[in-house]
Design a protein around this motif. Structure first.
Motif: not given
Ligand SMILES: [Zn+2]
Length: 426
Positions: A108, A250, A323
């Motif tokens: 990401a 998220h 993440d």
């Protein structure tokens, strides 16, 4: 070259009943046969045997949100770390990722195309990856690290890593082109503020719907490149979903309307439940987390959990993503336990980390399940993940990791497995 994995229970990634006394036959880097051991036709050739020793055979795990070239750094460390050290450190991060059983990732942000190519060329061990190079972000948004001291970390760039700031239709179009030129497989955009940024808030909407539509359109022109959006506040998520963004990362403030829209558009949700938890853990154990990140993590942690739970219950497609980089690499599978805490069954959490994650990456034809013809990405666990999903967190329970037909990790009882490697009689 044939490899036979036997003496294990197969959890194939499709979500059905596990198969006892299962075996998987690999030919080079492909899966040649799957089933009960007595149903598998032995090839008339030399076969290397991997005895799973009553363990569990699963597809290689997929984490759809990692940052392979960073790991929780405070500002001081960021400013004083030699530039090239980041590349050497990523070798260690990727090794830990593989050791955790994660054989594919979607990056990401901030991983250089050379790192991906080094893995592909076999120079270093690491997961198969899709990279986004640098996330697109507005001036003052999540991802803009301009400091009120006047110091600007954002505009630090090097060949292959342009900065991601862009505002307005013309600039966002150009930035997509620039990031694709630098080697991006997917486009990452920050559609709202975030927890770790100094000057904004998760609820703040960033980029207009028009800008997001241009980003999606420009990416789609290049053989259907997809866009993933860091999106936390409900208005920003709505803009992103309406613009045709492929996955929402998220998703902290998902309301009923957003969930409906996501269902309608078939948008994926990548929850990263581990992210705010690990920010708070880091705050307890070190000074790596800035005060604003700690404060905002505390504020959103319960809301985030509830938001993801509501989306999951409504039937939104959930792909596992952590993440990693915000937390230590190699701790990825902690996310599965957290997914179960919001109501998923262990089997659903496994499917989200294999089959659905592969679909999210557009790799479902070759990865995500243990099926004939797919790439040989296989994990063997010592413990039963259905009975104890939390046991996956301990990487010593991930005893064997095979990526692309190659054994990258093997903790199985050495002596025993050595005597079992040999030529099968048939
Ligand atoms: Zn991230």
């Amino acid at each position: 070259m044939y490899t036979l994995i036997k003496n294990g229970t197969l959890i194939d990634g499709n979500g059905g009943q596990p198969i006892l006394d299962a075996a998987v036959l690999l030919k080079d880097n492909r899966i040649e046969a799957v089933g009960k051991i007595d149903e598998i036709k032995q090839p008339n050739a030399e076969v290397e045997v991997v005895d799973a020793q009553n363990g569990f055979i699963l597809p290689g795990f997929i984490d759809t949100h990692v940052h392979m070239m960073m790991e929780k750094m405070n500002l001081q460390k960021t400013l004083t770390t030699p530039f090239s050290l980041l590349f050497y450190k990523s070798i260690e991060y990727m090794k830990r990722t593989i050791d955790a059983g994660v054989t594919s990732v979607r990056d990401a942000g901030f991983t250089d195309v050379g790192v991906k190519e080094a893995v592909e060329q076999g120079l270093i061990v690491g997961p198969r990856m899709q990279i986004s190079v640098v996330p697109l972000t507005i001036t003052g948004g999540h991802g803009d690290n301009w400091m009120r001291s006047g110091f600007d970390l954002t505009r630090f760039s090097y060949p292959g890593m342009p900065h991601g700031i862009c505002d307005g239709p013309e600039q966002v179009r150009q930035k997509v082109r620039e990031v694709l030129r630098a080697g991006a497989d997917i486009i990452k955009v920050h559609a709202t503020g975030g927890v770790t940024s100094p000057t904004d808030h998760p609820k703040y909407t960033q980029f207009t719907q028009e800008e997001l539509e241009i980003i999606v359109q420009e990416a789609a022109f290049r053989n259907g490149v997809k866009v993933m959006a860091h999106a936390q506040g409900s208005e920003g998520v709505k803009n992103a979903v309406r613009a045709g963004i492929h996955s929402i990362e998220h998703g902290i403030y998902l309301d009923e309307e957003v969930i409906e829209l996501m269902l309608k558009h078939g948008t994926y949700l990548v929850p990263t439940l581990l992210a705010p938890i690990s920010v708070l853990e880091s705050a307890e154990n070190s000074d790596d987390m800035p005060e604003h990140a700690i404060r905002k993590s505390r504020e959103v942690i319960d809301i985030h959990r509830e938001s993801v739970a509501n989306a999951y219950k409504a039937g939104v497609k959930v792909a596992m993503g952590t993440d990693a980089g915000v937390m230590e690499h190699g701790t990825n599978l902690r996310e599965l336990n957290l997914m179960c805490k919001i109501g998923m069954t262990p089997m659903e959490a496994i499917v989200a980390t294999t089959k659905v994650a592969a679909q999210c990456l557009g790799w479902e034809d070759c990865l995500g399940t243990v099926e004939v013809g797919k790439l040989a990405d296989i994990v063997i666990t010592k413990t039963d993940p259905i009975a104890d999903i939390g046991s996956l967190e301990d990487t010593t329970n991930i005893v064997t990791v095979i990526k692309d037909g190659k054994i990258e990790k093997n903790l199985l009882n050495k002596e025993e497995s050595k005597s079992l490697v040999g030529i099968l009689k048939h």
